[in-house]
Scaffold this active site. Structure first.
Site: not given
Length: 195
Positions: A76, A142, A169
């Site tokens: 991320s 996601d 995610h």
């Protein structure tokens, strides 16, 4: 005793609100260490309210091993942080590579507080020149970082792109305390002898 110069070194960089103990990071560290790889999961400063300059400064101070067998795994916010770091660090030879999980280099609509990480243009060519191999992993479902943003990062970096249908995610709350696809992609990358 392995010659430290020849030992593979992996740095795992977590994302927003995370810590080294979260998600699949400890599992990946254990698995790689069993293979004789040196692994550091860096504890990024103030991850509840990250600041770009603090994160880059932290990486510049804490990443000590930079050679042809150094690899990065970003999750991320960790992905764009690695890219920004690579633009500022001096390296004498291309590094082994990087795997970007649920990454982004453009603003994430639902997370405006992270915009400072994406506002400045990245020098894609310079980053590609500093990483021999690049791969990206993203899930189509996601809900935090849109799949399209992770796909764009992969395209911009000319990275091998691995799509997952149902991974969210890749968080512990999505059920991910292991993530074999990251391990497989990294091992393939490490074993891929230069052409």
């Amino acid at each position: 005793m392995t010659n430290i110069r020849n030992q593979k070194q992996v740095y795992i960089i977590h994302g927003y609100t995370a810590s080294p103990a979260d998600h699949w990071f400890p599992w990946l560290q254990d698995k790689l260490q069993e293979d004789g790889v040196s692994v550091d999961i860096l504890e990024m400063p103030n991850s509840q309210a990250p600041k770009l300059n603090e994160w880059i400064e932290y990486l510049l101070q804490n990443i000590k091993v930079l050679h042809k067998d150094t690899y990065f795994i970003g999750h991320s916010l960790g992905c764009v942080s690695i890219l920004r770091y690579l633009q500022q660090v001096n390296i004498s030879e291309p590094l082994g590579g990087a795997v970007f999980v649920s990454g982004f280099t453009d603003p994430v609509p639902s997370l405006p507080s992270l915009d400072e990480f994406t506002i400045d243009h990245l020098d894609d060519q310079q980053i590609m020149d500093s990483l021999k191999a690049r791969a990206a992993i993203a899930s189509k479902d996601d809900t935090i970082v849109p799949f399209a943003l992770s796909k764009k990062l992969a395209e911009d970096m000319q990275a091998d792109f691995h799509e997952v249908d149902h991974g969210g995610h890749f968080l512990q709350s999505d059920g991910f305390t292991t993530l074999p696809v990251v391990y497989q992609v990294l091992i393939e990358m490490m074993n891929n002898k230069p052409r």
